[in-house]
Design an enzyme around this catalytic site. Structure first.
Site, PDB file in Angstrom:
ATOM      1  N   LYS A  51       0.807  -1.200   0.000  1.00  0.00           N
ATOM      2  CA  LYS A  51       0.000   0.000   0.000  1.00  0.00           C
ATOM      3  C   LYS A  51       0.851   1.266   0.000  1.00  0.00           C
ATOM      4  CE  LYS A  51      -3.315  -2.199   3.145  1.00  0.00           C
ATOM      5  NZ  LYS A  51      -3.852  -2.108   4.529  1.00  0.00           N
ATOM      6  N   GLY A  52       2.086   1.172   0.488  1.00  0.00           N
ATOM      7  CA  GLY A  52       2.883   2.356   0.827  1.00  0.00           C
ATOM      8  C   GLY A  52       2.984   3.441  -0.232  1.00  0.00           C
ATOM      9  N   GLU A 107       7.848   3.875  -6.275  1.00  0.00           N
ATOM     10  CA  GLU A 107       7.957   3.257  -4.951  1.00  0.00           C
ATOM     11  C   GLU A 107       8.058   4.323  -3.860  1.00  0.00           C
ATOM     12  OE1 GLU A 107       7.105   1.106  -3.194  1.00  0.00           O
ATOM     13  OE2 GLU A 107       8.510  -0.543  -2.896  1.00  0.00           O
ATOM     14  N   ASP A 111      14.277   0.021   1.441  1.00  0.00           N
ATOM     15  CA  ASP A 111      14.876  -0.226   2.747  1.00  0.00           C
ATOM     16  C   ASP A 111      15.922  -1.338   2.570  1.00  0.00           C
ATOM     17  OD1 ASP A 111      15.032  -0.021   5.568  1.00  0.00           O
ATOM     18  OD2 ASP A 111      13.575  -1.611   5.830  1.00  0.00           O
ATOM     19  N   LYS A 139      16.854   4.338   1.956  1.00  0.00           N
ATOM     20  CA  LYS A 139      17.665   4.148   3.175  1.00  0.00           C
ATOM     21  C   LYS A 139      18.815   3.210   2.821  1.00  0.00           C
ATOM     22  CE  LYS A 139      14.009   3.214   6.186  1.00  0.00           C
ATOM     23  NZ  LYS A 139      13.443   2.782   7.491  1.00  0.00           N
ATOM     24  N   PHE A 160      12.845   5.150  11.270  1.00  0.00           N
ATOM     25  CA  PHE A 160      11.569   4.609  10.833  1.00  0.00           C
ATOM     26  C   PHE A 160      10.672   5.803  10.570  1.00  0.00           C
ATOM     27  CE2 PHE A 160       7.468   2.632  10.784  1.00  0.00           C
ATOM     28  CZ  PHE A 160       7.739   1.498  10.042  1.00  0.00           C
ATOM     29  N   VAL A 161      10.179   5.907   9.354  1.00  0.00           N
ATOM     30  CA  VAL A 161       9.406   7.088   8.972  1.00  0.00           C
ATOM     31  C   VAL A 161       7.945   6.744   8.684  1.00  0.00           C
ATOM     32  CG1 VAL A 161      11.362   8.460   8.142  1.00  0.00           C
ATOM     33  CG2 VAL A 161      10.219   6.892   6.556  1.00  0.00           C
ATOM     34  N   ARG A 173      -0.662   6.896   7.448  1.00  0.00           N
ATOM     35  CA  ARG A 173      -0.466   6.995   5.999  1.00  0.00           C
ATOM     36  C   ARG A 173      -0.964   8.335   5.455  1.00  0.00           C
ATOM     37  NH1 ARG A 173       0.931   1.911   4.013  1.00  0.00           N
ATOM     38  NH2 ARG A 173       0.073   0.122   5.089  1.00  0.00           N
TER      39      ARG A 173
HETATM   40  P1  IMP Z   1      12.304  -3.482   1.623  1.00  0.00           P
HETATM   41  O1  IMP Z   1      12.941  -3.817   2.943  1.00  0.00           O
HETATM   42  O2  IMP Z   1      13.193  -2.612   0.776  1.00  0.00           O
HETATM   43  O3  IMP Z   1      11.822  -4.737   0.914  1.00  0.00           O
HETATM   44  O4  IMP Z   1      11.044  -2.588   1.948  1.00  0.00           O
HETATM   45  C1  IMP Z   1       9.792  -3.142   2.062  1.00  0.00           C
HETATM   46  C2  IMP Z   1       8.745  -2.206   2.578  1.00  0.00           C
HETATM   47  O5  IMP Z   1       8.983  -1.954   3.957  1.00  0.00           O
HETATM   48  C3  IMP Z   1       8.644  -0.815   1.983  1.00  0.00           C
HETATM   49  O6  IMP Z   1       8.031  -0.770   0.724  1.00  0.00           O
HETATM   50  C4  IMP Z   1       7.786  -0.152   3.042  1.00  0.00           C
HETATM   51  O7  IMP Z   1       6.434  -0.464   2.843  1.00  0.00           O
HETATM   52  C5  IMP Z   1       8.302  -0.781   4.321  1.00  0.00           C
HETATM   53  N1  IMP Z   1       9.218   0.143   5.026  1.00  0.00           N
HETATM   54  C6  IMP Z   1      10.579   0.172   5.008  1.00  0.00           C
HETATM   55  N2  IMP Z   1      11.058   1.166   5.766  1.00  0.00           N
HETATM   56  C7  IMP Z   1       9.975   1.801   6.277  1.00  0.00           C
HETATM   57  C8  IMP Z   1       9.799   2.949   7.149  1.00  0.00           C
HETATM   58  O8  IMP Z   1      10.759   3.619   7.612  1.00  0.00           O
HETATM   59  N3  IMP Z   1       8.517   3.288   7.429  1.00  0.00           N
HETATM   60  C9  IMP Z   1       7.433   2.610   6.951  1.00  0.00           C
HETATM   61  N4  IMP Z   1       7.551   1.548   6.136  1.00  0.00           N
HETATM   62  C10 IMP Z   1       8.795   1.151   5.801  1.00  0.00           C
HETATM   63 MG    MG Z   2       5.895  -0.316   0.178  1.00  0.00          MG
END
Ligand code: IMP
Ligand code: MG
Length: 187
Positions: A51-52, A107, A111, A139, A160-161, A173
């Site tokens: 959803k992000g 996106e 992370d 990040k 963490f944002v 959100r």
């Molecule tokens: P990945 O670790 O790059 O696979 O990230 C997966 C998902 O983790 C992202 O698309 C976000 O939905 C969530 N995420 C990562 N860091 C944060 C944060 O700081 N706040 C909120 N969601 C996060």
């Molecule tokens: Mg996401």
């Protein structure tokens, strides 16, 4: 974190604004121009992973002027330790036949890089005409797999944002800015 019980509790978790509404608006314009310049009038498919990225997608889709369609996916990546099992489970897929499109992934945040790495590899197997990745936040210090976006608008430290699509326990959100989440340590 469970259900928030009061407005005080809700507000106390918002530590400080790190990216303002105005800064986000500038970044959205920059993303729109980047996409317009790159595709130069050719039609594109904007894809985001729910959803992000829903808020960023809504804004970027209105900032581009080239003919565009939008599509959404829901994906879960499976890892054994830090190694991808190669299994990205698509819980909701695109309707479009990707081989007919220039695809631009929109996106919210990269992370560890795992989700996007798996989604990009999956979409590549479907032979898009071209594939680009635009992320609002990055990040890099948290990366577990080598993954780089083509356009990254803000590089942030390991906070963490929340806000502008990003949640904590599904809340926040709808904040119009990006804030650092206040991790309240249990004592
Ligand atoms: P990945 O670790 O790059 O696979 O990230 C997966 C998902 O983790 C992202 O698309 C976000 O939905 C969530 N995420 C990562 N860091 C944060 C944060 O700081 N706040 C909120 N969601 C996060
Ligand atoms: Mg996401």
């Amino acid at each position: 974190m469970g259900i928030i019980k009061s407005m005080e509790e809700f507000n106390s978790n918002i530590k400080r604004v790190i990216i303002s509404q105005e800064e986000i608006a500038e970044a959205v314009k920059k993303a729109g121009k980047y996409i317009d310049d790159l595709y130069d009038g050719n039609p594109i498919l904007l894809v985001s992973i729910l959803k992000g990225a829903y808020v960023f997608m809504a804004d970027v889709s209105r900032a581009v002027t080239v003919p565009s369609e939008i599509g959404f996916m829901c994906a879960k990546s499976y890892y054994s330790g830090t190694v991808s099992t190669g299994a990205v489970k698509i819980t909701m897929d695109l309707d479009q036949d990707v081989s007919k499109y220039h695809v631009v992934i929109i996106e919210d945040i990269i992370d560890t890089g795992r989700t996007l790495n798996d989604v990009v590899n999956l979409l590549k197997t479907r032979n898009p005409i071209s594939l680009q990745v635009v992320t609002l936040l990055d990040k890099p210090s948290r990366r577990k797999v080598d993954f780089k976006a083509d356009l990254s608008l803000f590089t942030i430290p390991d906070y963490f944002v929340i806000g502008y699509g990003l949640d904590c326990g599904e809340y926040y959100r709808n904040l119009p800015y990006i804030a650092e989440y206040n991790e309240v340590k249990a004592d």
